[in-house]
Design a protein around this motif. Structure first.
Motif, PDB file in Angstrom:
ATOM      1  N   PHE A  40       0.849  -1.191   0.000  1.00  0.00           N
ATOM      2  CA  PHE A  40       0.000   0.000   0.000  1.00  0.00           C
ATOM      3  C   PHE A  40       0.882   1.238   0.000  1.00  0.00           C
ATOM      4  O   PHE A  40       2.039   1.177   0.384  1.00  0.00           O
ATOM      5  CB  PHE A  40      -0.941   0.030   1.211  1.00  0.00           C
ATOM      6  CG  PHE A  40      -0.232   0.139   2.533  1.00  0.00           C
ATOM      7  CD1 PHE A  40       0.197  -0.992   3.198  1.00  0.00           C
ATOM      8  CD2 PHE A  40       0.008   1.376   3.110  1.00  0.00           C
ATOM      9  CE1 PHE A  40       0.868  -0.901   4.417  1.00  0.00           C
ATOM     10  CE2 PHE A  40       0.664   1.489   4.327  1.00  0.00           C
ATOM     11  CZ  PHE A  40       1.095   0.341   4.979  1.00  0.00           C
ATOM     12  N   GLU A  41       0.317   2.331  -0.474  1.00  0.00           N
ATOM     13  CA  GLU A  41       1.026   3.618  -0.432  1.00  0.00           C
ATOM     14  C   GLU A  41       0.084   4.708   0.043  1.00  0.00           C
ATOM     15  O   GLU A  41       0.179   5.187   1.152  1.00  0.00           O
ATOM     16  CB  GLU A  41       1.630   3.957  -1.795  1.00  0.00           C
ATOM     17  CG  GLU A  41       2.846   3.094  -2.134  1.00  0.00           C
ATOM     18  CD  GLU A  41       3.444   3.422  -3.488  1.00  0.00           C
ATOM     19  OE1 GLU A  41       3.262   4.555  -3.977  1.00  0.00           O
ATOM     20  OE2 GLU A  41       4.091   2.540  -4.069  1.00  0.00           O
ATOM     21  N   CYS A  42      -0.872   5.087  -0.812  1.00  0.00           N
ATOM     22  CA  CYS A  42      -1.685   6.266  -0.506  1.00  0.00           C
ATOM     23  C   CYS A  42      -2.757   6.007   0.559  1.00  0.00           C
ATOM     24  O   CYS A  42      -3.150   6.921   1.269  1.00  0.00           O
ATOM     25  CB  CYS A  42      -2.341   6.783  -1.782  1.00  0.00           C
ATOM     26  SG  CYS A  42      -3.665   5.714  -2.401  1.00  0.00           S
ATOM     27  N   GLU A  43      -3.258   4.792   0.645  1.00  0.00           N
ATOM     28  CA  GLU A  43      -4.370   4.423   1.529  1.00  0.00           C
ATOM     29  C   GLU A  43      -5.629   5.235   1.233  1.00  0.00           C
ATOM     30  O   GLU A  43      -6.491   5.405   2.079  1.00  0.00           O
ATOM     31  CB  GLU A  43      -3.988   4.562   3.012  1.00  0.00           C
ATOM     32  CG  GLU A  43      -2.843   3.646   3.415  1.00  0.00           C
ATOM     33  CD  GLU A  43      -2.561   3.674   4.901  1.00  0.00           C
ATOM     34  OE1 GLU A  43      -3.482   3.349   5.671  1.00  0.00           O
ATOM     35  OE2 GLU A  43      -1.434   4.018   5.284  1.00  0.00           O
ATOM     36  N   ASN A  44      -5.712   5.748   0.017  1.00  0.00           N
ATOM     37  CA  ASN A  44      -6.837   6.595  -0.342  1.00  0.00           C
ATOM     38  C   ASN A  44      -7.427   6.265  -1.713  1.00  0.00           C
ATOM     39  O   ASN A  44      -8.050   7.119  -2.338  1.00  0.00           O
ATOM     40  CB  ASN A  44      -6.398   8.065  -0.287  1.00  0.00           C
ATOM     41  CG  ASN A  44      -7.563   9.004  -0.330  1.00  0.00           C
ATOM     42  OD1 ASN A  44      -8.666   8.675   0.137  1.00  0.00           O
ATOM     43  ND2 ASN A  44      -7.373  10.176  -0.913  1.00  0.00           N
ATOM     44  N   GLY A  45      -7.178   5.056  -2.195  1.00  0.00           N
ATOM     45  CA  GLY A  45      -7.799   4.653  -3.453  1.00  0.00           C
ATOM     46  C   GLY A  45      -7.279   5.358  -4.685  1.00  0.00           C
ATOM     47  O   GLY A  45      -7.992   5.451  -5.679  1.00  0.00           O
ATOM     48  N   CYS A  47      -3.446   5.238  -5.718  1.00  0.00           N
ATOM     49  CA  CYS A  47      -2.189   4.747  -6.305  1.00  0.00           C
ATOM     50  C   CYS A  47      -2.331   3.367  -6.937  1.00  0.00           C
ATOM     51  O   CYS A  47      -1.574   3.013  -7.833  1.00  0.00           O
ATOM     52  CB  CYS A  47      -1.079   4.732  -5.258  1.00  0.00           C
ATOM     53  SG  CYS A  47      -1.276   3.444  -3.996  1.00  0.00           S
ATOM     54  N   GLY A  48      -3.260   2.562  -6.470  1.00  0.00           N
ATOM     55  CA  GLY A  48      -3.463   1.218  -7.018  1.00  0.00           C
ATOM     56  C   GLY A  48      -2.514   0.168  -6.473  1.00  0.00           C
ATOM     57  O   GLY A  48      -2.591  -0.992  -6.869  1.00  0.00           O
ATOM     58  N   CYS A  50      -2.433  -1.330  -3.717  1.00  0.00           N
ATOM     59  CA  CYS A  50      -3.050  -2.311  -2.820  1.00  0.00           C
ATOM     60  C   CYS A  50      -4.027  -3.233  -3.544  1.00  0.00           C
ATOM     61  O   CYS A  50      -4.792  -3.934  -2.892  1.00  0.00           O
ATOM     62  CB  CYS A  50      -3.760  -1.596  -1.676  1.00  0.00           C
ATOM     63  SG  CYS A  50      -5.215  -0.672  -2.209  1.00  0.00           S
ATOM     64  N   LEU A 100      -9.497  -2.907  -4.366  1.00  0.00           N
ATOM     65  CA  LEU A 100      -8.439  -2.151  -3.690  1.00  0.00           C
ATOM     66  C   LEU A 100      -8.610  -2.391  -2.193  1.00  0.00           C
ATOM     67  O   LEU A 100      -9.667  -2.116  -1.636  1.00  0.00           O
ATOM     68  CB  LEU A 100      -8.548  -0.656  -3.997  1.00  0.00           C
ATOM     69  CG  LEU A 100      -8.323  -0.241  -5.453  1.00  0.00           C
ATOM     70  CD1 LEU A 100      -8.484   1.279  -5.602  1.00  0.00           C
ATOM     71  CD2 LEU A 100      -6.956  -0.678  -5.960  1.00  0.00           C
ATOM     72  N   CYS A 102      -7.593  -0.826   0.286  1.00  0.00           N
ATOM     73  CA  CYS A 102      -7.860   0.371   1.099  1.00  0.00           C
ATOM     74  C   CYS A 102      -9.278   0.895   0.901  1.00  0.00           C
ATOM     75  O   CYS A 102      -9.691   1.819   1.602  1.00  0.00           O
ATOM     76  CB  CYS A 102      -6.834   1.457   0.812  1.00  0.00           C
ATOM     77  SG  CYS A 102      -6.993   2.221  -0.821  1.00  0.00           S
TER      78      CYS A 102
HETATM   79 FE1  FES Z   1      -3.240   3.437  -2.818  1.00  0.00          FE
HETATM   80 FE2  FES Z   1      -4.967   1.572  -1.951  1.00  0.00          FE
HETATM   81  S1  FES Z   1      -3.097   2.186  -1.064  1.00  0.00           S
HETATM   82  S2  FES Z   1      -5.016   2.688  -3.811  1.00  0.00           S
END
Ligand code: FES
Length: 115
Positions: A40-45, A47-48, A50, A100, A102
């Motif tokens: 995971f990176e952004c945790e906001n849907g 970056c993709g 996850c 995803l 997140c």
């Molecule tokens: Fe980036 Fe889920 S962590 S889309």
């Protein structure tokens, strides 16, 4: 209560964890709470990173089928889901194959999560 089974070549063996009834945590939150090595990176849907494959194992009609708008955009862009699969999720309660972590909220159905 839902059984959430995580499976990955990055894990020594599959691990099944139990999400309590009424749990509204995301799949990523459940993974993190159980030290599952989901990317995971952004945790906001956005970056993709996850994205993972989710298979519903329960016989009953699944609840958490609908994709968020962010999932539709990111998964379409990544080639993981088709417009038809999005429409089937929305109109026929057919679970799409990729989600995803997140964005996907764990509900009451048993699922297999592969990444
Ligand atoms: Fe980036 Fe889920 S962590 S889309």
């Amino acid at each position: 209560m839902a059984n959430v089974t995580f499976s990955s070549p990055r894990m020594k063996k599959d691990l099944t964890v139990y999400a309590v009834a009424g749990d509204t945590r995301t799949l990523l939150a459940v993974a993190k709470a159980n030290n599952i090595p989901v990317d995971f990176e952004c945790e906001n849907g956005e970056c993709g990173s996850c994205q993972l494959k989710v298979t519903v194992l329960s016989d009953k009609t699944p609840i958490g089928v609908a994709l968020t708008e962010k999932e539709k955009t990111v998964l379409r862009f990544a080639g993981k889901i088709t417009q038809q699969q999005i429409e089937d999720a929305e109109t026929k309660d057919l679970p799409p194959p990729w989600r995803l972590a997140c964005q996907f909220v764990v509900r009451s159905e048993d699922i297999l999560v592969e990444f």
